[in-house]
Design a protein around this motif. Sequence first.
Motif, PDB file in Angstrom:
ATOM      1  N   ASP A 187       0.810  -1.229   0.000  1.00 36.60           N
ATOM      2  CA  ASP A 187       0.000   0.000   0.000  1.00 36.60           C
ATOM      3  C   ASP A 187       0.838   1.271   0.000  1.00 36.60           C
ATOM      4  O   ASP A 187       0.632   2.144  -0.830  1.00 36.60           O
ATOM      5  CB  ASP A 187      -0.978   0.020   1.179  1.00 36.60           C
ATOM      6  N   ARG A 188       1.799   1.389   0.932  1.00 35.12           N
ATOM      7  CA  ARG A 188       2.632   2.591   1.020  1.00 35.12           C
ATOM      8  C   ARG A 188       4.095   2.228   0.842  1.00 35.12           C
ATOM      9  O   ARG A 188       4.598   1.330   1.505  1.00 35.12           O
ATOM     10  CB  ARG A 188       2.444   3.281   2.374  1.00 35.12           C
ATOM     11  N   MET A 189       4.760   2.967  -0.031  1.00 33.14           N
ATOM     12  CA  MET A 189       6.193   2.769  -0.244  1.00 33.14           C
ATOM     13  C   MET A 189       6.998   3.629   0.731  1.00 33.14           C
ATOM     14  O   MET A 189       6.460   4.528   1.376  1.00 33.14           O
ATOM     15  CB  MET A 189       6.577   3.140  -1.678  1.00 33.14           C
ATOM     16  N   THR A 238       1.822  10.376   2.734  1.00 29.55           N
ATOM     17  CA  THR A 238       2.067   8.992   2.329  1.00 29.55           C
ATOM     18  C   THR A 238       2.336   8.933   0.833  1.00 29.55           C
ATOM     19  O   THR A 238       1.873   9.777   0.064  1.00 29.55           O
ATOM     20  CB  THR A 238       0.866   8.084   2.646  1.00 29.55           C
ATOM     21  N   SER A 239       3.068   7.888   0.420  1.00 32.36           N
ATOM     22  CA  SER A 239       3.415   7.740  -0.992  1.00 32.36           C
ATOM     23  C   SER A 239       2.173   7.547  -1.847  1.00 32.36           C
ATOM     24  O   SER A 239       2.095   8.037  -2.979  1.00 32.36           O
ATOM     25  CB  SER A 239       4.358   6.548  -1.184  1.00 32.36           C
ATOM     26  N   SER A 240       1.173   6.830  -1.329  1.00 33.93           N
ATOM     27  CA  SER A 240      -0.032   6.559  -2.122  1.00 33.93           C
ATOM     28  C   SER A 240      -0.772   7.850  -2.464  1.00 33.93           C
ATOM     29  O   SER A 240      -1.230   8.026  -3.604  1.00 33.93           O
ATOM     30  CB  SER A 240      -0.957   5.593  -1.382  1.00 33.93           C
ATOM     31  N   ILE A 241      -0.889   8.763  -1.500  1.00 32.99           N
ATOM     32  CA  ILE A 241      -1.599  10.017  -1.778  1.00 32.99           C
ATOM     33  C   ILE A 241      -0.759  10.915  -2.684  1.00 32.99           C
ATOM     34  O   ILE A 241      -1.289  11.599  -3.568  1.00 32.99           O
ATOM     35  CB  ILE A 241      -1.958  10.744  -0.468  1.00 32.99           C
ATOM     36  N   ARG A 242       0.555  10.920  -2.488  1.00 31.23           N
ATOM     37  CA  ARG A 242       1.417  11.691  -3.403  1.00 31.23           C
ATOM     38  C   ARG A 242       1.191  11.237  -4.838  1.00 31.23           C
ATOM     39  O   ARG A 242       1.093  12.044  -5.756  1.00 31.23           O
ATOM     40  CB  ARG A 242       2.886  11.513  -3.017  1.00 31.23           C
ATOM     41  N   GLU A 243       1.120   9.930  -5.027  1.00 24.28           N
ATOM     42  CA  GLU A 243       0.936   9.387  -6.375  1.00 24.28           C
ATOM     43  C   GLU A 243      -0.429   9.762  -6.939  1.00 24.28           C
ATOM     44  O   GLU A 243      -0.576  10.030  -8.133  1.00 24.28           O
ATOM     45  CB  GLU A 243       1.103   7.868  -6.345  1.00 24.28           C
ATOM     46  N   ARG A 244      -1.445   9.791  -6.090  1.00 29.98           N
ATOM     47  CA  ARG A 244      -2.789  10.152  -6.560  1.00 29.98           C
ATOM     48  C   ARG A 244      -2.853  11.627  -6.949  1.00 29.98           C
ATOM     49  O   ARG A 244      -3.543  11.991  -7.905  1.00 29.98           O
ATOM     50  CB  ARG A 244      -3.822   9.808  -5.481  1.00 29.98           C
ATOM     51  N   ILE A 245      -2.142  12.444  -6.205  1.00 29.98           N
ATOM     52  CA  ILE A 245      -2.062  13.863  -6.575  1.00 29.98           C
ATOM     53  C   ILE A 245      -1.321  14.014  -7.907  1.00 29.98           C
ATOM     54  O   ILE A 245      -1.713  14.813  -8.768  1.00 29.98           O
ATOM     55  CB  ILE A 245      -1.386  14.673  -5.452  1.00 29.98           C
ATOM     56  N   GLN A 246      -0.261  13.225  -8.090  1.00 29.99           N
ATOM     57  CA  GLN A 246       0.460  13.249  -9.371  1.00 29.99           C
ATOM     58  C   GLN A 246      -0.463  12.857 -10.523  1.00 29.99           C
ATOM     59  O   GLN A 246      -0.396  13.418 -11.616  1.00 29.99           O
ATOM     60  CB  GLN A 246       1.652  12.291  -9.310  1.00 29.99           C
ATOM     61  N   GLY A 247      -1.332  11.878 -10.267  1.00 31.41           N
ATOM     62  CA  GLY A 247      -2.290  11.455 -11.282  1.00 31.41           C
ATOM     63  C   GLY A 247      -3.245  12.573 -11.658  1.00 31.41           C
ATOM     64  O   GLY A 247      -3.605  12.738 -12.832  1.00 31.41           O
ATOM     65  N   PHE A 248      -3.677  13.356 -10.662  1.00 35.29           N
ATOM     66  CA  PHE A 248      -4.537  14.510 -10.912  1.00 35.29           C
ATOM     67  C   PHE A 248      -3.830  15.504 -11.838  1.00 35.29           C
ATOM     68  O   PHE A 248      -4.389  15.974 -12.837  1.00 35.29           O
ATOM     69  CB  PHE A 248      -4.884  15.184  -9.580  1.00 35.29           C
ATOM     70  N   VAL A 249      -2.578  15.796 -11.503  1.00 33.93           N
ATOM     71  CA  VAL A 249      -1.797  16.750 -12.294  1.00 33.93           C
ATOM     72  C   VAL A 249      -1.593  16.231 -13.721  1.00 33.93           C
ATOM     73  O   VAL A 249      -1.716  16.973 -14.697  1.00 33.93           O
ATOM     74  CB  VAL A 249      -0.438  17.028 -11.614  1.00 33.93           C
ATOM     75  N   SER A 250      -1.315  14.943 -13.857  1.00 29.45           N
ATOM     76  CA  SER A 250      -1.091  14.351 -15.181  1.00 29.45           C
ATOM     77  C   SER A 250      -2.337  14.427 -16.043  1.00 29.45           C
ATOM     78  O   SER A 250      -2.261  14.695 -17.246  1.00 29.45           O
ATOM     79  CB  SER A 250      -0.658  12.890 -15.034  1.00 29.45           C
ATOM     80  N   ALA A 251      -3.505  14.201 -15.428  1.00 31.72           N
ATOM     81  CA  ALA A 251      -4.751  14.269 -16.186  1.00 31.72           C
ATOM     82  C   ALA A 251      -4.985  15.679 -16.715  1.00 31.72           C
ATOM     83  O   ALA A 251      -5.348  15.876 -17.889  1.00 31.72           O
ATOM     84  CB  ALA A 251      -5.924  13.825 -15.318  1.00 31.72           C
ATOM     85  N   CYS A 252      -4.769  16.675 -15.870  1.00 34.65           N
ATOM     86  CA  CYS A 252      -4.951  18.066 -16.289  1.00 34.65           C
ATOM     87  C   CYS A 252      -3.976  18.426 -17.404  1.00 34.65           C
ATOM     88  O   CYS A 252      -4.338  19.106 -18.376  1.00 34.65           O
ATOM     89  CB  CYS A 252      -4.776  19.005 -15.105  1.00 34.65           C
ATOM     90  N   SER A 253      -2.734  17.960 -17.283  1.00 33.46           N
ATOM     91  CA  SER A 253      -1.727  18.226 -18.307  1.00 33.46           C
ATOM     92  C   SER A 253      -2.125  17.593 -19.632  1.00 33.46           C
ATOM     93  O   SER A 253      -2.001  18.207 -20.690  1.00 33.46           O
ATOM     94  CB  SER A 253      -0.371  17.682 -17.843  1.00 33.46           C
TER      95      SER A 253
END
Length: 370
Positions: free
Chosen positions: A171-173, A215-230
Amino acid sequence: MSRDNTLYLRVYRDLLRQIREGVYADGKKLPTESELMQRYSVARITARNAMQKLEDEGYIERFPRRGSFVRKNLPAENERTNPPVVILIMGTYAHNFGYEVMSGMLEKCAEYGYHLIVKESGNSQKKEEQIFRELEQIEYAGLLVQPAMGETYNPWLVSAVYAGKPLVLFDRMLPGIRAPYVGTNNAGLSEQAVAKLLEKGHEQIALITLTGEQTSSIRERIQGFVSACSRFGVPIHKDLWLDNLQGKHTAHVSEEAITEQCAIKIAAHLKRHPQITAIYGTESLMTVAAVRAVQRLNLNIPGDISIVGFDLPATDLNISHVEQNQLQIGIRAVERLHRLIHGEDRTPSSMRIPGVWVEGDSVLDLKHPG
């Protein structure tokens, strides 16, 4: 200990009592898993784990298509060997994340002949450290760890990694720490969820998280949000985010209390930013809080506010969300640990388990209204 663990031990102890009392004599066939499910009102995995423990301890023999039988000439108590122990250290286990992961782990541990002991850290590094201290007095084969949240890494956990103990994180790295890991493709799933909003014309999106990037999982989910907008060429409005609702508060608070506190904050945020057309909850609990906040403002979902979430939200509404395959996370984590225990694979590799999009009716199409 989880309820599932308690149930399987209750079934095991009752069957063991009947074997010792001669209800099931030497060579006699025991009930099938289906019969045990009905007799004890338990799930199949619970019945299976009880039978597996009896087999591991030398009381019964199991034969494909024939069934399970009490062993003839049962070994004396001091001749029986206990199954190897695997320790599971979990932050918390709940309907939104935990129970299904543990079910997968129990299933696979039973298959490999491990006895799974569950320890709950409450997502507290202090409690996690206490658990590691206790483990110094226990003989175990391997560790499955969902790291507790914190601004730094638990030194006991890091020491266990560098000492080469058979250990798998899930779950968390721990970024920068070379340890085997099994978890969800958080960034990809998050990008998929946000893309569903962007495809419908939503650009004023409030991202809601409980713990921010702790946590790493939430960081990654935020990155996913940014990637979608980009990918869609849409600007990111961080002023619309509520990305650390709980802050650094770590005291034990009930899920209901957390949900209520966050709902109040989200409602106030929506009143300050009436331009928001959609909310993305990066955790199930935050999606539930967002639903409660919208309802409290007498707004309609999706007519006034659209909502998508990460993992199944505990609400009567049919909320669109992405969902982790928690059962497979549990199964794959034990498979990975089993290879480590037997020295078959020492690489600190990561495994990402794909999830799915679950279509609900909580997103309004702004491009084609009506």
